[in-house]
Each structure stands twice: as C-alpha cells, then as structure tokens.
Scaffold this motif. Structure first.
Motif, PDB file in Angstrom:
ATOM      1  N   ASP A  37       0.775  -1.213  -0.058  1.00 34.30           N
ATOM      2  CA  ASP A  37       0.027   0.023  -0.037  1.00 34.30           C
ATOM      3  C   ASP A  37       0.801   1.123   0.027  1.00 34.30           C
ATOM      4  N   THR A  38       1.668   1.291  -0.966  1.00 35.04           N
ATOM      5  CA  THR A  38       2.635   2.756  -1.151  1.00 35.04           C
ATOM      6  C   THR A  38       2.132   3.880  -1.371  1.00 35.04           C
ATOM      7  N   ALA A  39       0.782   3.884  -1.318  1.00 26.84           N
ATOM      8  CA  ALA A  39       0.087   5.252  -1.409  1.00 26.84           C
ATOM      9  C   ALA A  39      -0.153   5.771  -0.163  1.00 26.84           C
ATOM     10  N   HIS A  40      -0.291   5.006   0.809  1.00 27.04           N
ATOM     11  CA  HIS A  40      -0.549   5.177   2.355  1.00 27.04           C
ATOM     12  C   HIS A  40       0.445   4.940   3.199  1.00 27.04           C
ATOM     13  N   VAL A  41       1.960   4.357   2.721  1.00 30.12           N
ATOM     14  CA  VAL A  41       2.859   4.072   3.675  1.00 30.12           C
ATOM     15  C   VAL A  41       3.310   5.441   4.201  1.00 30.12           C
ATOM     16  N   PRO A  42       4.026   5.411   5.366  1.00 26.05           N
ATOM     17  CA  PRO A  42       3.900   4.555   6.625  1.00 26.05           C
ATOM     18  C   PRO A  42       2.500   4.396   7.387  1.00 26.05           C
ATOM     19  N   TYR A  43       2.288   3.314   8.030  1.00 30.26           N
ATOM     20  CA  TYR A  43       1.168   3.226   8.786  1.00 30.26           C
ATOM     21  C   TYR A  43       1.101   3.606  10.339  1.00 30.26           C
ATOM     22  N   GLY A  44       2.690   3.651  10.818  1.00 30.98           N
ATOM     23  CA  GLY A  44       2.685   3.892  12.183  1.00 30.98           C
ATOM     24  C   GLY A  44       2.145   4.947  12.825  1.00 30.98           C
ATOM     25  N   ALA A  45       1.788   5.904  12.099  1.00 34.46           N
ATOM     26  CA  ALA A  45       1.494   7.067  12.922  1.00 34.46           C
ATOM     27  C   ALA A  45       0.134   7.554  12.618  1.00 34.46           C
ATOM     28  N   ARG A  46      -0.539   6.567  11.937  1.00 35.83           N
ATOM     29  CA  ARG A  46      -1.923   6.806  11.511  1.00 35.83           C
ATOM     30  C   ARG A  46      -2.859   6.425  12.535  1.00 35.83           C
ATOM     31  N   THR A  47      -4.184   6.717  12.606  1.00 34.84           N
ATOM     32  CA  THR A  47      -5.162   6.498  13.725  1.00 34.84           C
ATOM     33  C   THR A  47      -5.473   4.601  13.553  1.00 34.84           C
ATOM     34  N   PHE A  80      -3.456  -4.141  15.142  1.00 39.13           N
ATOM     35  CA  PHE A  80      -4.690  -3.487  14.835  1.00 39.13           C
ATOM     36  C   PHE A  80      -5.763  -4.156  14.015  1.00 39.13           C
ATOM     37  N   SER A  81      -5.352  -5.075  13.289  1.00 42.28           N
ATOM     38  CA  SER A  81      -6.615  -5.486  12.149  1.00 42.28           C
ATOM     39  C   SER A  81      -7.022  -7.009  12.471  1.00 42.28           C
ATOM     40  N   LEU A  82      -5.965  -7.954  12.862  1.00 44.20           N
ATOM     41  CA  LEU A  82      -6.298  -9.340  12.819  1.00 44.20           C
ATOM     42  C   LEU A  82      -7.496  -9.542  13.235  1.00 44.20           C
ATOM     43  N   THR A  83      -7.973  -9.385  14.284  1.00 42.79           N
ATOM     44  CA  THR A  83      -9.457  -9.616  15.065  1.00 42.79           C
ATOM     45  C   THR A  83     -10.508  -9.223  14.308  1.00 42.79           C
ATOM     46  N   HIS A  84     -10.466  -8.027  13.236  1.00 41.20           N
ATOM     47  CA  HIS A  84     -11.460  -7.712  12.906  1.00 41.20           C
ATOM     48  C   HIS A  84     -11.487  -8.405  11.339  1.00 41.20           C
ATOM     49  N   LEU A  85     -10.444  -8.472  10.869  1.00 43.51           N
ATOM     50  CA  LEU A  85     -10.239  -9.598   9.578  1.00 43.51           C
ATOM     51  C   LEU A  85     -10.749 -10.803   9.836  1.00 43.51           C
ATOM     52  N   LEU A 120      13.051  -2.746  18.360  1.00 46.19           N
ATOM     53  CA  LEU A 120      12.640  -1.833  17.423  1.00 46.19           C
ATOM     54  C   LEU A 120      11.606  -1.570  16.969  1.00 46.19           C
ATOM     55  N   ALA A 121      10.624  -0.649  17.249  1.00 44.18           N
ATOM     56  CA  ALA A 121       9.333  -0.777  16.663  1.00 44.18           C
ATOM     57  C   ALA A 121       8.950   0.458  15.985  1.00 44.18           C
ATOM     58  N   THR A 122       7.944   0.642  15.499  1.00 43.72           N
ATOM     59  CA  THR A 122       7.327   1.742  14.922  1.00 43.72           C
ATOM     60  C   THR A 122       6.346   2.089  15.842  1.00 43.72           C
ATOM     61  N   PRO A 123       6.141   3.589  15.478  1.00 41.69           N
ATOM     62  CA  PRO A 123       4.873   4.112  16.432  1.00 41.69           C
ATOM     63  C   PRO A 123       3.300   3.354  16.803  1.00 41.69           C
ATOM     64  N   GLY A 124       3.042   2.912  15.515  1.00 40.71           N
ATOM     65  CA  GLY A 124       1.717   2.239  15.763  1.00 40.71           C
ATOM     66  C   GLY A 124       1.916   0.741  16.598  1.00 40.71           C
ATOM     67  N   THR A 125       2.898   0.242  16.054  1.00 40.19           N
ATOM     68  CA  THR A 125       3.365  -1.070  16.932  1.00 40.19           C
ATOM     69  C   THR A 125       3.586  -1.068  18.268  1.00 40.19           C
ATOM     70  N   LEU A 126       4.248   0.245  18.799  1.00 39.22           N
ATOM     71  CA  LEU A 126       4.483   0.581  19.978  1.00 39.22           C
ATOM     72  C   LEU A 126       2.992   0.853  20.807  1.00 39.22           C
ATOM     73  N   ARG A 127       2.070   1.494  19.956  1.00 49.86           N
ATOM     74  CA  ARG A 127       0.889   1.828  20.644  1.00 49.86           C
ATOM     75  C   ARG A 127      -0.161   0.652  20.867  1.00 49.86           C
ATOM     76  N   GLY A 128       0.086  -0.288  19.992  1.00 55.52           N
ATOM     77  CA  GLY A 128      -0.984  -1.378  19.888  1.00 55.52           C
ATOM     78  C   GLY A 128      -0.859  -2.292  21.052  1.00 55.52           C
ATOM     79  N   SER A 129      -1.804  -3.210  21.560  1.00 53.49           N
ATOM     80  CA  SER A 129      -1.539  -4.215  22.554  1.00 53.49           C
ATOM     81  C   SER A 129      -0.721  -5.316  22.265  1.00 53.49           C
ATOM     82  N   LEU A 130      -0.660  -5.729  20.962  1.00 54.54           N
ATOM     83  CA  LEU A 130      -0.161  -7.068  20.690  1.00 54.54           C
ATOM     84  C   LEU A 130       1.315  -7.084  21.516  1.00 54.54           C
TER      85      LEU A 130
END
Length: 274
Positions: A37-47, A80-85, A120-130
């Motif tokens: 999804d190169t049109a929207h990378v990176p995901y880390g700072a997204r909601t 953020f997505s596995l449960t929903h998928l 070493l993580a992205t902001p998104g991974t650090l924010r998530g519960s996994l």
C-alpha cells in the motif's frame, strides 16, 4: 477453494518483502500476490481506525483477485486488524486464512544472556496491545527486561531505497545507543521493514545485538495453516510472484527490484486500487 490459487501477502509498503522471502523458501510450490500500500505508507503514525480500514481494503483486494488466504506481513497492521479481519473472513485457519505477525519476543527472551532485550518498533506497533501482550506472556515470567526504541523515520528510509545510507545509520545510532548502554544483547525487529536495515545496524553496533525477526516463524506457521486447511500447493510449477502497489509503480519498481535481489532484472510491478 483450490490449492492452486495464489497466496496473498500484504504490507503497508516494501517491508513485507522480507517476509515474502521466507515464505518463498518455506513454500516453493506456491504462487504469490504481493500487495504494497505504497500510496499510504507508513502506517505507524496513522489512527487505529485508519490502519484497520486500509488493511481491510487491501485484504479485500487480494481476496477479489483470487487469493486463497492472506499473510498480513506488517506488524502495525497485524496489531490493529487481525481480530477484525478474522471476524469478516472466518477463523485464522478457516476457509480463507488470515495470518498475521507477532513480535519475536519469545525467541529473544529464550536467547538472551544479559537479561535485557531490545525491541525496535514503529509508533503504531508500540501503541498497539499486541507487543505488550507478548511481553507479559514471555518476558515478565522469565524476569527479562524489555526496552523499546521507536522511530518514525526508518520506514520511509527503507521505502526510498536508503536502508544503508548515512541517514539511516544516524537514526539507528540515536535510537539504539540507549539499548546498547542498558545491556541489551537481543534486538527484536518489530517491523518487517527493519530486516533491510541489518547492514546499517551492524555497521554501527557490530555484533552487540543478535537480530531477531518473525519472518521464518510466520513462514513455518503459514505452511502448517495451509496444510491443515487443505490449501497447500506442493506440486506444479509454482514460485511466481505478482507485485502490486497502490502508489506509483515506476517509483516502487527499483526499490522492489533491489530488495528482492533482482538487480539488472525488469521486475513487473502493477498499480491497483483498494
């Protein structure tokens, strides 16, 4: 669902190519659809909601193109997505398997001698519960201290083909020096882009850290899931990869070609909408 259908692999960008390499080694008979999804990378700072929406759209696009299952080769999307998928497509080992990534804390905890593990993580991974879940499951009972380092700059550097640049080394030096000084001897690469930074990490820190990622483990798990679902393709030609991007394919092509070790080859990259 025919075993002859391709297996989908999704990442926010080109980082999932590190997982794709492990999947191709473990599953030589499979054909793959790789979607970045190169049109929207990176995901880390997204909601959280944005990450779930973009991931759902990408998986739906792979499903519509005939994929028999999808490996979500993105730590942030998995968090953020596995449960929903899986609620949408069924069980993770159901008729359309959805397989995700778990930060490789368990093997790092088993291997550490200093009792200190870095992530070493992205902001998104650090924010998530996994990530916190696996730390509680594996590190805390073993009395292992887990330290995290985060940067929003590293994914764009890999995406632009600058994984081994002076800029990448400077960022790594800044974020990883505190982990080194605290005694970490294992470094969990908590983003699929980060294995492509291994050369820069070694250039800055030598053998200070053993680098640990989840690519090989997810490839083994994927093989087991496909086998259990009757979807494993073991015979036939197999081995082909179709590269799909949501952004500019001409911009993505040279980076993909370099990262898959195809220098001098004309890698075919197609643009898709999700």
């Amino acid at each position: 669902m025919s075993p002859d259908r391709p297996l989908g692999v999704f990442d926010s960008g080109v980082g999932g190519l590190s997982v794709l390499a492990e999947l191709r080694r473990a599953l030589p008979g499979e054909d793959f659809l790789y979607l970045a999804d190169t049109a929207h990378v990176p995901y880390g700072a997204r909601t959280d909601e944005d990450i779930r929406d973009l991931t759902a759209r990408a998986v739906a696009a792979l499903h519509a193109r005939g994929a028999k299952g999808v490996v979500v080769a993105c730590n942030t999307a998995s968090a953020f997505s596995l449960t929903h998928l899986r609620e949408r497509y069924g069980s993770g080992e159901g008729p359309f398997p959805v397989i995700g990534l778990v930060p490789a804390v368990k093997p790092a905890v088993a291997a550490t001698r200093s009792g200190v593990v870095g992530v070493l993580a992205t902001p998104g991974t650090l924010r998530g519960s996994l990530l916190q879940d696996v730390i509680r499951q594996w590190a805390e009972p073993a009395g292992v201290r887990v330290l995290t380092a985060v940067s929003a700059d590293l994914v764009p550097l890999v995406e632009s083909g600058r994984a081994e640049s002076d800029e990448a080394r400077a960022v790594l030096r800044e974020v990883l020096t505190p982990l080194r000084d605290a005694g970490a001897d294992q470094l969990v690469l908590g983003c699929t882009h980060y294995p492509f930074l291994a050369g820069s990490v070694r250039a800055e820190f030598g053998e200070t850290f053993a680098l640990v990622d989840s690519g090989a483990a997810v490839a083994r798990h994927t093989r087991n899931v496909l086998c259990g679902a009757g979807l494993l393709r073991e015979g036939g030609a197999g081995g082909s990869v179709t590269y799909l991007v949501t952004g500019d394919p001409e911009r993505a092509r040279p980076v993909i070609t370099t990262l898959v070790g195809g220098a001098g080859q004309n890698t075919q990259v197609m643009q898709v909408s999700t």
